[in-house]
Design an enzyme around this catalytic site. Structure first.
Site, short mmCIF file in Angstrom:
data_model
loop_
_atom_site.label_atom_id
_atom_site.label_comp_id
_atom_site.label_asym_id
_atom_site.label_seq_id
_atom_site.Cartn_x
_atom_site.Cartn_y
_atom_site.Cartn_z
CB VAL A 182 -0.92 0.02 1.24
CG1 VAL A 182 -1.82 1.25 1.21
CG2 VAL A 182 -1.75 -1.26 1.32
CG ASP B 56 6.73 -1.17 7.63
OD1 ASP B 56 7.00 -2.38 7.76
OD2 ASP B 56 6.94 -0.51 6.61
CE1 TYR C 65 -2.97 -0.71 5.72
CE2 TYR C 65 -0.93 -0.66 6.95
CZ TYR C 65 -1.60 -0.69 5.74
OH TYR C 65 -0.90 -0.69 4.56
C1 LIG Z 1 0.48 4.79 4.76
C2 LIG Z 1 0.01 5.59 3.55
C3 LIG Z 1 -0.39 4.64 2.43
C4 LIG Z 1 -1.20 6.43 3.97
O1 LIG Z 1 -1.67 7.12 2.82
P1 LIG Z 1 -2.43 8.52 2.97
O2 LIG Z 1 -3.02 8.85 1.66
O3 LIG Z 1 -1.52 9.53 3.57
O4 LIG Z 1 -3.52 8.13 4.05
P2 LIG Z 1 -4.89 8.90 4.35
O5 LIG Z 1 -4.78 10.32 3.91
O6 LIG Z 1 -6.00 8.09 3.81
O7 LIG Z 1 -4.90 8.83 5.94
C5 LIG Z 1 -6.00 8.32 6.65
C6 LIG Z 1 -5.80 8.57 8.12
O8 LIG Z 1 -4.65 7.86 8.58
C7 LIG Z 1 -3.72 8.79 9.15
N1 LIG Z 1 -2.39 8.36 8.75
C8 LIG Z 1 -1.87 8.35 7.52
N2 LIG Z 1 -0.62 7.87 7.55
C9 LIG Z 1 -0.36 7.59 8.86
C10 LIG Z 1 0.77 7.08 9.54
N3 LIG Z 1 1.90 6.76 8.92
N4 LIG Z 1 0.66 6.91 10.88
C11 LIG Z 1 -0.47 7.21 11.54
N5 LIG Z 1 -1.57 7.73 10.93
C12 LIG Z 1 -1.51 7.90 9.62
C13 LIG Z 1 -4.07 10.14 8.54
O9 LIG Z 1 -3.65 11.19 9.38
C14 LIG Z 1 -5.56 10.04 8.43
O10 LIG Z 1 -6.13 10.30 9.68
P3 LIG Z 1 -7.48 11.20 9.78
O11 LIG Z 1 -8.55 10.43 9.04
O12 LIG Z 1 -7.71 11.28 11.25
O13 LIG Z 1 -7.12 12.49 9.13
C15 LIG Z 1 1.09 6.58 3.07
O14 LIG Z 1 1.49 7.38 4.16
C16 LIG Z 1 2.30 5.91 2.47
O15 LIG Z 1 2.35 5.60 1.28
N6 LIG Z 1 3.33 5.67 3.31
C17 LIG Z 1 4.59 5.07 2.83
C18 LIG Z 1 4.40 3.63 2.46
C19 LIG Z 1 3.93 2.79 3.62
O16 LIG Z 1 4.46 2.86 4.72
N7 LIG Z 1 2.91 1.94 3.34
C20 LIG Z 1 2.37 1.01 4.30
C21 LIG Z 1 3.12 -0.29 4.20
S1 LIG Z 1 2.69 -1.40 5.52
#
Ligand SMILES: CC(C)(COP(=O)(O)OP(=O)(O)OC[C@H]1O[C@@H](n2cnc3c(N)ncnc32)[C@H](O)[C@@H]1OP(=O)(O)O)[C@@H](O)C(=O)NCCC(=O)NCCS
Length: 175
Positions: A112, A148, A155
């Site tokens: 993701v 992670d 999640y």
């Molecule tokens: C994790 C990831 C996919 C989230 O994507 P995103 O588009 O920023 O997520 P969203 O905007 O839908 O966030 C949804 C909610 O989760 C929270 N959130 C997003 N990333 C977060 C993180 N790393 N830690 C905690 N909360 C997080 C947001 O603040 C948001 O909260 P809200 O609804 O209260 O505002 C993105 O940060 C990413 O690509 N990270 C690097 C790759 C990675 O680590 N992937 C997961 C592999 S296990």
């Protein structure tokens, strides 16, 4: 690396009309990209540009994997979901997720990722919800993933719970 095994269980089975079968649709308007508002498209077509996927994974600092194996993984996945931005008529990959499955009971979500320029606007949630929607349409009831530590809250916010009956997840890695 510490990995969390997370489970998603939800008894709601989505109706056929909820499970979009189209390969591509306009997903959302007014996503902030740098100093402008853009449209993002969602696609479930497995035929994606692997170099673009590699660049997307580079953008979040993931270790590179052989493209030949990535292609095999995608082809053998139950489904993939991609997010594209249209820049001057060119499709630019800005988000990706995929799921593997036994096609009956279980599925696992992998890879993701949302481009850092577009994070924090709900696109990561849309990727995961889209996968859950399609898996539930196929009546797959146990959905797992490996998180992670720094994305466990992301999640949990989407309804996943850490291994509910203590540590049942086990791993074997080549030495
Ligand atoms: C994790 C990831 C996919 C989230 O994507 P995103 O588009 O920023 O997520 P969203 O905007 O839908 O966030 C949804 C909610 O989760 C929270 N959130 C997003 N990333 C977060 C993180 N790393 N830690 C905690 N909360 C997080 C947001 O603040 C948001 O909260 P809200 O609804 O209260 O505002 C993105 O940060 C990413 O690509 N990270 C690097 C790759 C990675 O680590 N992937 C997961 C592999 S296990």
């Amino acid at each position: 690396m510490t990995l969390w095994t997370l489970f998603f269980k939800n008894s709601k089975i989505l109706s056929e009309s909820d499970s979009a079968q189209s390969k591509e649709l306009v997903l959302i308007n007014n996503i902030q990209y740098k100093d402008k508002l853009v449209e993002i498209y969602l696609s479930t077509d497995k035929n994606i540009n692997l170099n673009d996927l590699e660049k997307l994974c580079d953008s979040v600092g993931w270790i590179r994997r052989p493209l030949r194996k990535v292609k095999t993984a995608i082809n053998n996945s139950f489904l993939i979901v991609s997010l594209f931005q249209n820049i001057d008529g060119n499709k630019c990959l800005v988000g990706f997720a995929r799921a593997t499955s036994d096609y009956a009971f279980n599925a696992t979500i992998w890879d993701v990722v949302v481009h850092p320029d577009l994070q924090g606007q709900g696109l990561g949630s849309i990727l995961v919800y889209e996968i859950i929607k399609k898996l539930r349409y196929h009546e797959i009831s146990t959905i797992t993933l490996f998180a992670d530590p720094d994305v466990v809250m992301f999640y949990k916010n989407l309804g996943f719970i850490p291994d509910p009956n203590g540590i049942r997840g086990m791993f074997w890695y080549p030495k």
